[in-house]
Design an enzyme around this catalytic site. Structure first.
Site, mmCIF file in Angstrom:
data_model
loop_
_atom_site.group_PDB
_atom_site.id
_atom_site.type_symbol
_atom_site.label_atom_id
_atom_site.label_comp_id
_atom_site.label_asym_id
_atom_site.label_seq_id
_atom_site.Cartn_x
_atom_site.Cartn_y
_atom_site.Cartn_z
ATOM 1 N N ASP A 67 -39.754 -17.625 -20.137
ATOM 2 C CA ASP A 67 -38.340 -17.834 -20.461
ATOM 3 C C ASP A 67 -37.738 -18.963 -19.636
ATOM 4 O O ASP A 67 -38.405 -19.551 -18.790
ATOM 5 C CB ASP A 67 -37.546 -16.527 -20.257
ATOM 6 C CG ASP A 67 -37.809 -15.873 -18.906
ATOM 7 O OD1 ASP A 67 -38.452 -16.513 -18.047
ATOM 8 O OD2 ASP A 67 -37.377 -14.735 -18.704
ATOM 9 N N ASN A 136 -31.635 -4.398 -14.998
ATOM 10 C CA ASN A 136 -31.113 -3.743 -16.195
ATOM 11 C C ASN A 136 -32.213 -3.389 -17.185
ATOM 12 O O ASN A 136 -31.947 -3.049 -18.335
ATOM 13 C CB ASN A 136 -30.082 -4.659 -16.883
ATOM 14 C CG ASN A 136 -30.691 -5.996 -17.286
ATOM 15 O OD1 ASN A 136 -31.874 -6.238 -17.037
ATOM 16 N ND2 ASN A 136 -29.895 -6.850 -17.897
ATOM 17 N N HIS A 138 -34.479 -5.508 -18.338
ATOM 18 C CA HIS A 138 -34.898 -6.582 -19.242
ATOM 19 C C HIS A 138 -36.329 -7.025 -18.941
ATOM 20 O O HIS A 138 -36.844 -6.834 -17.842
ATOM 21 C CB HIS A 138 -33.923 -7.774 -19.226
ATOM 22 C CG HIS A 138 -33.971 -8.648 -18.016
ATOM 23 N ND1 HIS A 138 -32.981 -9.561 -17.718
ATOM 24 C CD2 HIS A 138 -34.887 -8.792 -17.009
ATOM 25 C CE1 HIS A 138 -33.288 -10.214 -16.618
ATOM 26 N NE2 HIS A 138 -34.431 -9.766 -16.159
ATOM 27 N N GLU A 143 -32.583 -8.718 -23.302
ATOM 28 C CA GLU A 143 -31.544 -7.959 -22.627
ATOM 29 C C GLU A 143 -31.287 -6.618 -23.340
ATOM 30 O O GLU A 143 -31.677 -6.443 -24.508
ATOM 31 C CB GLU A 143 -30.254 -8.793 -22.612
ATOM 32 C CG GLU A 143 -30.391 -10.132 -21.886
ATOM 33 C CD GLU A 143 -30.463 -9.980 -20.375
ATOM 34 O OE1 GLU A 143 -31.580 -9.723 -19.857
ATOM 35 O OE2 GLU A 143 -29.431 -10.107 -19.703
HETATM 36 C C1 F6R Z 1 -38.039 -14.510 -15.165
HETATM 37 C C2 F6R Z 1 -38.032 -13.297 -16.013
HETATM 38 C C3 F6R Z 1 -37.197 -12.133 -15.602
HETATM 39 C C4 F6R Z 1 -37.704 -11.554 -14.279
HETATM 40 C C5 F6R Z 1 -36.909 -10.320 -13.850
HETATM 41 C C6 F6R Z 1 -37.308 -9.854 -12.461
HETATM 42 O O1 F6R Z 1 -38.854 -15.499 -15.712
HETATM 43 O O2 F6R Z 1 -38.671 -13.258 -17.035
HETATM 44 O O3 F6R Z 1 -37.212 -11.155 -16.607
HETATM 45 O O4 F6R Z 1 -39.054 -11.208 -14.431
HETATM 46 O O5 F6R Z 1 -35.543 -10.579 -13.863
HETATM 47 O O6 F6R Z 1 -37.060 -10.877 -11.545
HETATM 48 P P1 F6R Z 1 -37.566 -10.772 -10.047
HETATM 49 O O7 F6R Z 1 -39.035 -10.806 -10.061
HETATM 50 O O8 F6R Z 1 -36.971 -12.005 -9.367
HETATM 51 O O9 F6R Z 1 -37.018 -9.500 -9.504
#
Ligand code: F6R
Length: 240
Positions: A67, A136, A138, A143
């Site tokens: 993403d 959350n 995701h 989302e």
């Molecule tokens: C980022 C992504 C997000 C993260 C998630 C956890 O490329 O796809 O879904 O994997 O927000 O982020 P961290 O690892 O920073 O806690």
């Protein structure tokens, strides 16, 4: 789906890195998709070391970025592009034709989505996706409330993502949308690993594993993946 619990973040990261390396050794033309963020950083660093020391042939590997933040320049250290570039692409010396990242600066984001979907199809589908989980629930920027039937799409970011997302940036940054692979890509991937570490992820991991599958918590979809793994350290597993 299986849950695997590791002693700590380094042990979790080393296991995932080894698994990626073994996959690439067995299938040199692996299509690997990874998230950016705090959770996979150590996995990426260990993978680079393993690939270098094992002299693994990565000339046919294809890397797909899960993403990107819309409107954030690739040179911004908070962008996913920057993360992939610095943690994987440059250290591994991947060629441009091996790397497929969303351009969050594109003036035609729908065309970006279409290009990514076509690329994945052309390459024969994702072999392994290594994703994180947001506070959350995701996955990528899928989302809460998202349809599980979507491929690449542009997402309005949830309040939690907008707030938590500031941690990646040097100064307060206006975030609004993301561009992301969809849950359909996750489900279609031949293997999916969701990783999480630390106490702060314990509650959302409990929900992802124990609650009924629902798009209110996108990560619950992992429960339906026939070759899906939730791999967590002891702290993130503490409420299971
Ligand atoms: C980022 C992504 C997000 C993260 C998630 C956890 O490329 O796809 O879904 O994997 O927000 O982020 P961290 O690892 O920073 O806690």
């Amino acid at each position: 789906m299986q849950v695997k619990i590791f002693e700590d973040h380094p042990e979790l990261s080393a296991t995932v890195a080894r698994e990626i390396q073994e996959l690439v050794q067995a299938k040199p033309n692996t299509i690997l998709c990874m998230a950016s963020g705090e959770t996979p950083r150590l996995t990426c660093q260990l993978l680079v070391q393993m690939i270098r020391s094992g002299k693994t042939d990565i000339s046919q590997l294809h890397f797909i970025g899960l993403d990107e933040w819309v409107g954030i320049e690739p040179g911004n250290s908070g962008s996913c592009h920057y993360f992939f570039q610095h943690e994987l692409i440059t250290p591994l010396g991947l060629r441009e034709d091996q790397v497929h990242l969303f351009d969050g600066m594109s003036t035609d984001l729908q065309a970006e989505c279409k290009k990514m979907d076509e690329t994945i199809d052309r390459l024969g589908g994702i072999d392994l996706i290594v994703a994180g989980i947001g506070m959350n629930g995701h996955i990528g920027f899928n989302e809460p409330g998202i349809s599980p039937d979507l491929y690449s799409h542009v997402a309005q970011l949830d309040e939690t993502t907008l707030t938590v997302g500031q941690k990646y940036f040097d100064s307060p940054t206006r975030l609004q949308e993301g561009i992301t692979l969809g849950l359909k890509h996750l489900l279609n991937a031949r293997k999916a690993i969701l990783i999480a570490n630390g106490k702060k992820k314990a509650e959302v991991i409990r929900s992802a594993v124990r609650e009924t599958v629902s798009n209110h918590l996108p990560a619950t979809i992992m429960q339906t993946h026939s070759n899906g793994f939730i791999m967590v350290d002891k702290e993130a597993a503490s409420l299971l």
